[in-house]
Scaffold this motif. Structure first.
Motif, PDB file in Angstrom:
ATOM      1  N   THR A  72      -4.953  -7.943  -4.097  1.00  0.00           N
ATOM      2  CA  THR A  72      -3.673  -8.621  -3.827  1.00  0.00           C
ATOM      3  C   THR A  72      -3.283  -9.521  -4.993  1.00  0.00           C
ATOM      4  O   THR A  72      -2.133  -9.506  -5.442  1.00  0.00           O
ATOM      5  N   ARG A  73      -4.233 -10.298  -5.502  1.00  0.00           N
ATOM      6  CA  ARG A  73      -3.962 -11.179  -6.643  1.00  0.00           C
ATOM      7  C   ARG A  73      -3.566 -10.381  -7.876  1.00  0.00           C
ATOM      8  O   ARG A  73      -2.631 -10.742  -8.590  1.00  0.00           O
ATOM      9  N   LEU A 117      -2.275  -7.296  -8.038  1.00  0.00           N
ATOM     10  CA  LEU A 117      -0.968  -6.661  -7.874  1.00  0.00           C
ATOM     11  C   LEU A 117       0.147  -7.688  -8.033  1.00  0.00           C
ATOM     12  O   LEU A 117       1.192  -7.397  -8.622  1.00  0.00           O
ATOM     13  N   ALA A 118      -0.053  -8.901  -7.541  1.00  0.00           N
ATOM     14  CA  ALA A 118       0.941  -9.969  -7.693  1.00  0.00           C
ATOM     15  C   ALA A 118       1.104 -10.318  -9.169  1.00  0.00           C
ATOM     16  O   ALA A 118       2.228 -10.518  -9.657  1.00  0.00           O
ATOM     17  N   LYS A 119       0.006 -10.374  -9.888  1.00  0.00           N
ATOM     18  CA  LYS A 119       0.031 -10.682 -11.321  1.00  0.00           C
ATOM     19  C   LYS A 119       0.773  -9.587 -12.104  1.00  0.00           C
ATOM     20  O   LYS A 119       1.530  -9.867 -13.023  1.00  0.00           O
ATOM     21  N   ARG A 120       0.539  -8.318 -11.701  1.00  0.00           N
ATOM     22  CA  ARG A 120       1.212  -7.179 -12.334  1.00  0.00           C
ATOM     23  C   ARG A 120       2.707  -7.184 -12.034  1.00  0.00           C
ATOM     24  O   ARG A 120       3.496  -6.639 -12.783  1.00  0.00           O
ATOM     25  N   GLY A 121       3.056  -7.695 -10.842  1.00  0.00           N
ATOM     26  CA  GLY A 121       4.449  -7.706 -10.432  1.00  0.00           C
ATOM     27  C   GLY A 121       4.904  -6.424  -9.767  1.00  0.00           C
ATOM     28  O   GLY A 121       6.079  -6.255  -9.452  1.00  0.00           O
ATOM     29  N   ARG A 122       3.993  -5.523  -9.515  1.00  0.00           N
ATOM     30  CA  ARG A 122       4.323  -4.253  -8.844  1.00  0.00           C
ATOM     31  C   ARG A 122       3.041  -3.598  -8.357  1.00  0.00           C
ATOM     32  O   ARG A 122       1.950  -3.978  -8.764  1.00  0.00           O
ATOM     33  N   GLY A 123       3.183  -2.592  -7.510  1.00  0.00           N
ATOM     34  CA  GLY A 123       2.030  -1.833  -7.029  1.00  0.00           C
ATOM     35  C   GLY A 123       1.958  -1.791  -5.521  1.00  0.00           C
ATOM     36  O   GLY A 123       2.416  -2.706  -4.845  1.00  0.00           O
ATOM     37  N   VAL A 124       1.382  -0.694  -5.016  1.00  0.00           N
ATOM     38  CA  VAL A 124       1.245  -0.526  -3.568  1.00  0.00           C
ATOM     39  C   VAL A 124      -0.204  -0.614  -3.108  1.00  0.00           C
ATOM     40  O   VAL A 124      -0.468  -0.713  -1.920  1.00  0.00           O
ATOM     41  N   GLY A 125      -1.148  -0.549  -4.037  1.00  0.00           N
ATOM     42  CA  GLY A 125      -2.555  -0.609  -3.661  1.00  0.00           C
ATOM     43  C   GLY A 125      -3.434  -0.024  -4.744  1.00  0.00           C
ATOM     44  O   GLY A 125      -3.075  -0.034  -5.917  1.00  0.00           O
ATOM     45  N   VAL A 173      -3.934  -4.390   2.396  1.00  0.00           N
ATOM     46  CA  VAL A 173      -4.026  -3.664   1.120  1.00  0.00           C
ATOM     47  C   VAL A 173      -4.233  -2.177   1.406  1.00  0.00           C
ATOM     48  O   VAL A 173      -5.115  -1.793   2.176  1.00  0.00           O
ATOM     49  N   LYS A 174      -3.425  -1.354   0.759  1.00  0.00           N
ATOM     50  CA  LYS A 174      -3.543   0.096   0.927  1.00  0.00           C
ATOM     51  C   LYS A 174      -4.593   0.662  -0.024  1.00  0.00           C
ATOM     52  O   LYS A 174      -4.625   0.325  -1.206  1.00  0.00           O
ATOM     53  N   VAL A 175      -5.436   1.539   0.535  1.00  0.00           N
ATOM     54  CA  VAL A 175      -6.432   2.276  -0.240  1.00  0.00           C
ATOM     55  C   VAL A 175      -6.027   3.741  -0.158  1.00  0.00           C
ATOM     56  O   VAL A 175      -5.968   4.316   0.927  1.00  0.00           O
TER      57      VAL A 175
END
Length: 107
Positions: free
Chosen positions: A14-15, A17-25, A60-62
């Motif tokens: 989660t951290r 993906l937030a740092k990246r600014g995008r992503g689903v899992g 979080v999606k796996v």
């Protein structure tokens, strides 16, 4: 069965993906390599592919590649800190043997 995340792994993903600014899992898979035959693959993903198997823990999606599911079914993905090192750890009940360097495994 399923593929699961620990709370620590979910927090880390989660951290990130937030740092990246995008992503689903994250997408998990295996590849042929090393002295024992198989190695884990993990990548952050922005889109769910139609063939992906989707599991979710702690929001979080796996995503699992269908061809890898037979090797990963029942696996728990953890995020651990040991001394100065940190990283993902695969707790896979199907794993029968691991090479000495820790890079590959056999089922």
């Amino acid at each position: 069965m399923a593929v699961t995340l620990t709370e620590a792994a979910a927090r880390h993903v989660t951290r990130y993906l937030a740092k990246r600014g995008r992503g689903v899992g994250v997408r998990l898979g295996v590849k042929t390599t090393g002295c024992s035959g198989l190695a884990y693959k993990l990548e952050y993903v922005d889109e769910i592919e139609p063939e992906d198997m989707v599991f979710e823990d702690f929001g979080v999606k796996v995503l699992i590649e269908p061809k890898s599911f037979a090797y990963l079914d029942g696996t728990e993905l953890d995020f651990v800190r040991e001394g100065l090192n940190e990283g993902f750890k695969f707790n896979n009940p199907r794993e029968r043997d691991r090479c000495g360097c820790g890079e590959s495994f056999r089922v």
